[in-house]
Design an enzyme around this catalytic site. Structure first.
Site, PDB file in Angstrom:
ATOM      1  N   ARG A 287       3.649   0.955   0.597  1.00 17.29           N
ATOM      2  CA  ARG A 287       3.662   1.757   1.819  1.00 17.29           C
ATOM      3  C   ARG A 287       4.207   0.955   2.999  1.00 17.29           C
ATOM      4  NH1 ARG A 287      -2.401   3.129   2.467  1.00 17.29           N
ATOM      5  NH2 ARG A 287      -2.512   1.006   1.659  1.00 17.29           N
TER       6      ARG A 287
ATOM      7  N   LYS B 131      -4.471  -6.949  -2.433  1.00 16.85           N
ATOM      8  CA  LYS B 131      -3.900  -5.916  -3.313  1.00 16.85           C
ATOM      9  C   LYS B 131      -2.376  -5.844  -3.195  1.00 16.85           C
ATOM     10  CE  LYS B 131      -5.377  -1.921  -2.245  1.00 16.85           C
ATOM     11  NZ  LYS B 131      -4.254  -1.621  -1.322  1.00 16.85           N
TER      12      LYS B 131
END
Length: 558
Positions: A96, A73
């Site tokens: 992130r 991903k």
């Protein structure tokens, strides 16, 4: 055929000075706080100065439920950002930060892979700019001040049995899940049972990722409930008078980090709550800033769409006023075969029937996301062993659902390998067909919100919860917290709470074991099944192989 490792590829990167990367987005050198030559924080003054600009298009990258076969991903998020820039679009990436615990455990880092990576990879996956250390310190300062208040006469009348604020550590350490503190006599305070969570599960992490500026951060920190009196009256962080000092510790951590991809495109890397135990998205301030600076912003949500995307849409978008223009669901042929019952050791052999048998997991995620009113594309993250027939089976299945699947080769070829997807995503985002809506309204009762997620996203028959949990939710509603969204904590590997159940199961219930109120972050956490908020290390942790070689370079990180 031998391939270079991610870390070898990252070391060979031709990085540009971070000031040049900022200049691509119109960020002046004076508006960046450099950390070395290849990373920098963006000043709040600059962020404030661009708020009157229109937003670019927001593209969310999510995935099927993760499998040991790998989905990629983050790799796809990075590759798509490079692909958009390659076809002439002004694009930025928002992802992130990595947690140290999983890096030394088994999950690995969070910088992408192959030729779709963000660099400096070693820094990103280790201490980076110190954000997680600051969050850990701020969280544990509050812990110390709570126990200190009890020690010095307990002026707030805290019931020591009802201190709900646990300590945190950015490490996988199962020995700290349940501990007794203050042993050793009068000088050390009053013994009580408590425990540690991993830093990415801290409410301070969630607040940092949802706050819009330092003033909002301090208010949210003050709103956190840390304990209760004997009369069950809540004690807030502001009652402990810790919110000001915590904000000071978080002052720099609040500023988004800017780095670059292997193709020298801008990437914001900021915040890092896990999606299985927290809300799983990078910071609001990084995403909203990127939207003011780029025409297209590619961001990701943690784990599968049932966790990360659901929380991105129902929590982050709701709180920040965001509205995605397109969604990409990442899947792999290998993962489809594993969902179809093939063992990991047999994934190399062509098996079209297993691909077709595993596709319902992907199909459920597509239908779930379409129910939010967002247009969906499927990105097939290519592996060298995939056959044309297997890839076509995925494409045919997705087409039968009224969507489109595109083969993406960014891992091997970087932005050049994902140009087709980049064009289709840009067209979809520009089309204006997105009509985003959240799954449930603010004024729905809390338990019904849990049921809504369980039934509509997981496709469970219902929710099982003790009477005390239902009573607790009603009490929070009476205290004014009924409008908060729900953050489900459960395994990422399945729609159910059993990590071994793959595919698109039905005929199960969602057991809610515990509920926690994150009053500062602004959501209610429902802990389901055997999910751990402090992970443990595996039998052979990755840390056993990590070392410095004779040249002083890191080995074994990947």
């Amino acid at each position: 055929m031998s391939y270079k490792t991610d870390i070898q590829i990252a070391r060979e990167a031709s990085k540009r000075p971070i000031q040049e990367i900022g200049a691509k987005l119109g960020i002046g050198a004076g508006d960046m706080l450099p950390y070395g030559h290849d990373k920098a924080k963006i000043s709040q003054d600059f962020i404030n100065s661009v708020q009157d600009r229109p937003n670019g298009k927001l593209i969310l990258v999510t995935a099927i439920n993760p499998t040991p076969a790998g989905e990629g991903k983050t790799t796809t998020t990075v590759g798509l950002g490079d692909g958009l820039n390659r076809i002439g679009k002004k694009a930025a990436i928002c992802i992130r930060e990595a947690s140290l615990g999983p890096n030394f455990g088994m999950k690995g880092g969070a910088a992408g892979g192959g030729y779709a990576q963000v660099v400096p990879m070693e820094d990103m996956n280790l201490h980076f700019t110190g954000d997680f250390h600051a969050i850990t310190s701020a969280h544990n300062l509050l812990s110390a001040m709570i126990d200190n208040s009890i020690y010095w006469g307990n002026p707030l009348d805290i019931d020591q049995r009802r201190v709900v604020w646990r300590r945190v550590l950015d490490m996988n350490d199962r020995a700290l899940r349940d501990v007794v503190t203050s042993l050793g006599g009068v000088a050390n305070g009053f013994p009580r049972q408590t425990g540690f969570d991993i830093t990415v599960a801290s409410e301070v992490m969630a607040i940092l990722c949802l706050a819009k500026d330092l003033a909002d951060l301090e208010k949210r920190l003050g709103d956190m409930i840390v304990a209760y009196t004997r009369e069950k009256t809540p004690i807030y962080c502001r009652d402990i008078k810790a919110d000001g000092a915590m904000t000071v510790l978080l002052k720099d951590a609040m500023q988004p980090n800017l780095v670059q991809t292997l193709e020298n495109n801008p990437a914001f890397v900021h915040g890092g709550p896990f999606a299985n135990i927290a809300h799983g998205c990078n910071s609001v301030i990084a995403t909203t800033t990127a939207l003011k600076l780029a025409d297209y912003v590619v961001t990701e949500a943690g784990f599968g769409a049932d966790l990360g995307a659901e929380k991105f849409l129902n929590i982050k978008c709701r709180k920040a006023g965001l509205s995605p223009d397109a969604v990409v669901i990442v899947a792999t042929v290998r993962a489809m075969k594993m969902n179809g019952g093939v063992a990991k050791g047999d994934l190399g052999a062509e098996n079209v029937a297993a691909v077709e048998a595993g596709c319902p997991n992907l199909g459920r995620h597509i239908a779930n996301l379409q129910s939010f009113g967002v247009p969906v594309l499927v990105g097939i993250n290519h592996f060298a062993g995939d056959t044309d027939a297997e890839v076509q089976a995925v494409k045919d299945y997705v087409a039968g659902l009224g969507a489109e699947a595109v083969l993406c080769k960014h891992w091997a070829d970087g932005g050049a390998g994902i140009e087709e997807m980049a064009r289709k995503v840009a067209d979809l985002a520009d089309s204006g067909v997105a009509k985003f809506k959240t799954l449930y309204p603010d004024d729905m009762p809390l338990f019904e919100k849990i049921e809504s997620i369980a039934k509509n996203i997981y496709h469970a028959d219902g929710v099982v919860a003790d009477g005390k949990i239902r009573t607790q939710l009603k009490e929070w509603e009476a205290q004014g917290y009924g409008k908060l969204p729900i953050c489900i904590a459960k395994t990422q590997y399945s729609f159910t709470t059993d990590p071994t159940v793959r595919g698109a199961p039905t005929g199960f219930t969602l057991p809610v074991r515990e509920v926690r109120l994150s009053a500062g972050a602004g959501f209610v956490v429902a802990i389901c099944g055997e999910i751990m908020t402090m992970p443990g290390l595996p039998r052979r942790p990755a840390s056993e192989a990590i070392h410095l070689n004779d040249e002083g370079l890191i080995e074994g990180l990947f």
